[in-house]
Design an enzyme around this catalytic site. Structure first.
Site, mmCIF file in Angstrom:
data_model
loop_
_atom_site.group_PDB
_atom_site.id
_atom_site.type_symbol
_atom_site.label_atom_id
_atom_site.label_comp_id
_atom_site.label_asym_id
_atom_site.label_seq_id
_atom_site.Cartn_x
_atom_site.Cartn_y
_atom_site.Cartn_z
ATOM 1 N N LEU A 1 0.851 -1.184 0.000
ATOM 2 C CA LEU A 1 0.000 0.000 0.000
ATOM 3 C C LEU A 1 0.889 1.237 0.000
ATOM 4 O O LEU A 1 1.533 1.551 1.000
ATOM 5 C CB LEU A 1 -0.914 -0.021 1.222
ATOM 6 C CG LEU A 1 -2.247 0.725 1.123
ATOM 7 C CD1 LEU A 1 -3.114 0.155 0.011
ATOM 8 C CD2 LEU A 1 -2.999 0.646 2.452
ATOM 9 N N SER A 2 0.923 1.932 -1.128
ATOM 10 C CA SER A 2 1.867 3.033 -1.300
ATOM 11 C C SER A 2 1.322 4.384 -0.872
ATOM 12 O O SER A 2 2.079 5.349 -0.731
ATOM 13 C CB SER A 2 2.268 3.129 -2.778
ATOM 14 O OG SER A 2 1.142 3.508 -3.563
ATOM 15 N N GLY B 1 -1.069 5.595 -2.860
ATOM 16 C CA GLY B 1 -1.692 5.967 -4.127
ATOM 17 C C GLY B 1 -2.995 5.233 -4.362
ATOM 18 O O GLY B 1 -3.318 4.249 -3.675
ATOM 19 N N VAL B 2 -3.733 5.676 -5.359
ATOM 20 C CA VAL B 2 -5.058 5.117 -5.621
ATOM 21 C C VAL B 2 -4.974 3.707 -6.194
ATOM 22 O O VAL B 2 -5.854 2.870 -5.931
ATOM 23 C CB VAL B 2 -5.858 6.054 -6.549
ATOM 24 C CG1 VAL B 2 -5.230 6.145 -7.938
ATOM 25 C CG2 VAL B 2 -7.313 5.624 -6.645
ATOM 26 N N MET C 1 5.968 0.581 2.561
ATOM 27 C CA MET C 1 7.426 0.520 2.509
ATOM 28 C C MET C 1 8.027 1.917 2.449
ATOM 29 O O MET C 1 7.692 2.693 1.562
ATOM 30 C CB MET C 1 7.871 -0.267 1.264
ATOM 31 C CG MET C 1 7.520 -1.723 1.276
ATOM 32 S SD MET C 1 7.896 -2.531 -0.329
ATOM 33 C CE MET C 1 6.368 -2.184 -1.229
ATOM 34 N N CYS D 1 14.458 -1.573 -9.023
ATOM 35 C CA CYS D 1 13.680 -1.426 -7.791
ATOM 36 C C CYS D 1 12.580 -2.482 -7.717
ATOM 37 O O CYS D 1 12.335 -3.070 -6.662
ATOM 38 C CB CYS D 1 13.083 -0.023 -7.726
ATOM 39 S SG CYS D 1 12.124 0.299 -6.253
ATOM 40 N N GLY E 1 -0.217 -2.602 -7.036
ATOM 41 C CA GLY E 1 -1.100 -1.869 -7.929
ATOM 42 C C GLY E 1 -0.544 -1.695 -9.316
ATOM 43 O O GLY E 1 -0.968 -0.788 -10.045
ATOM 44 N N CYS F 1 12.155 6.201 -8.513
ATOM 45 C CA CYS F 1 11.473 5.215 -7.684
ATOM 46 C C CYS F 1 11.824 5.396 -6.208
ATOM 47 O O CYS F 1 12.993 5.321 -5.818
ATOM 48 C CB CYS F 1 11.884 3.819 -8.148
ATOM 49 S SG CYS F 1 11.131 2.474 -7.235
#
Length: 374
Positions: free
Chosen positions: A21-22, A24-25, A46, A111, A135, A208
């Protein structure tokens, strides 16, 4: 077209999956879709870069807040981990080494291999998960022999197979890509319907995990400046560059030599790096012949299947940068380390250090790092 295949985007509902889960959507909707499919879903945020400069360029704190909000809305347990050391050792050191060698690396590719699909999975195992999900816009299928294939996503504009081409069979086996069949517009529509706090959040850009920043200033913190002449192919000096590492083939902006000739309306582009003279060779006009090449030599060849699809020579498609239309080419020779690629049509601004990624149909075969073009 070969053995029948089936999509493996939803392999074993009911098992435990950790979603990256970053904030972002895309990752938020990926988590929601897995919950709908019946997985036992938990999330992991992360942090992979220590924020040691001015605010606004590496917004990990803001991203974490967005991830926490999404996790709360979806009823997910959110774990956090700091992979800054792994990122530095496995990705950023290589990134700097490539720039010192006057090449232009693509850190997102490494990455994905080393952090998002290696360090992340290893950590997910300690949390009791057999699989991870992200995602990314990509699709995985499996043929009758059990071989996994990385394929283009439904949304051609968002497809991320270019950045995932270094993954191997083991990494594909333990990865889920819930957005494979969705467009970005559909993803945002789902987020709005769910009332997710990040439904309208813009897509991240930049390096990244490091984020958006003034790249020249950032690079100057790690590499010495080595100024030299900016020259035409004929040897006319037009100005001075700050260091060859700061420039890439095909670059137009930031040269500081506009209006130096009577044909000032035609922009200048970087065509070559003359290491012996520490000179940046520039040409006028975006279609100058020196910007084009029909052949490249690649190194660090990787095949997702663990082997090439055929003996050389064989025809396939190639992409030299994200979102570039697929180009027809022939792999005229390869071994375990090198490959030679001949294009049907000359390619513009082939850049050493970047990735050449190969396809057959919608299947991503793997790729190589561009060593040189001619």
């Amino acid at each position: 077209m070969g053995s029948p295949e089936h999509c493996v985007a939803s392999r074993t509902p009911g098992q435990r999956v950790i979603v990256g889960l970053s904030g972002g959507v895309d990752s938020a909707v990926a988590a929601h879709l897995l919950i709908e499919q019946g997985y036992q879903v938990e999330a992991l945020f992360m942090k992979n870069w220590e924020e040691d400069d001015e605010p606004g360029y590496c917004a990990a704190a803001e991203d974490l807040a967005d991830a926490q909000a999404v996790a709360e809305q979806l009823g997910l347990r959110l774990h956090t981990v700091n992979f800054a050391s792994e990122y530095w050792d496995r990705v950023f050191e290589h990134f700097l080494a490539e720039y010192r060698a006057l090449r232009t690396p693509n850190p997102d590719v490494l990455c994905n291999k080393e952090i998002k699909f290696r360090a992340f999975f290893e950590h997910a195992q300690t949390l009791g998960a057999a699989q991870i999900a992200t995602g990314h816009y990509a699709r995985v299928t499996q043929d009758a022999e059990g071989l996994l294939h990385l394929r283009l996503a439904a949304d051609a504009n968002k497809d991320q197979t270019y950045f995932l081409h270094l993954l191997d069979q083991a990494q594909l086996e333990r990865a889920l890509f819930p957005l494979a069949d969705l467009s970005k517009a559909e993803v945002r529509a789902i987020a709005r319907r769910l009332g997710l706090a990040n439904a309208e959040k813009k897509d991240s850009t930049g390096i990244c995990f490091i984020g958006e920043r003034r790249f020249g200033d950032f690079l100057a913190r790690y590499l010495p400046r080595t100024p030299g002449p900016i020259m035409t192919p004929e040897g006319r000096v037009l100005g001075e560059h700050r260091g060859l590492a700061w420039h890439t083939i095909g670059q137009r902006q930031g040269l500081g030599i506009g209006g130096v000739t009577e044909a000032a309306e035609a922009p200048w582009f970087v065509a070559r790096k003359d290491v012996a003279r520490n000179a940046l060779i520039v040409v006028q006009g975006g279609n100058h012949p020196l910007l084009y090449a029909e052949h490249l030599l690649g190194e660090q060849v990787h095949w997702i299947a663990g082997r090439a699809p055929a003996a050389a020579p064989f025809d396939c498609l190639c992409r030299l940068r994200h979102r570039q239309p697929l180009q027809h080419c022939t792999i005229v020779g390869y071994d375990n380390k090198m490959c030679q690629v001949l294009f049907d049509a000359p390619q513009r601004a082939i850049t050493s250090g970047q990735s050449a990624v190969f396809y057959q149909g919608d299947a991503c075969l793997g790729g190589c790092v561009i060593q040189q073009a001619d």
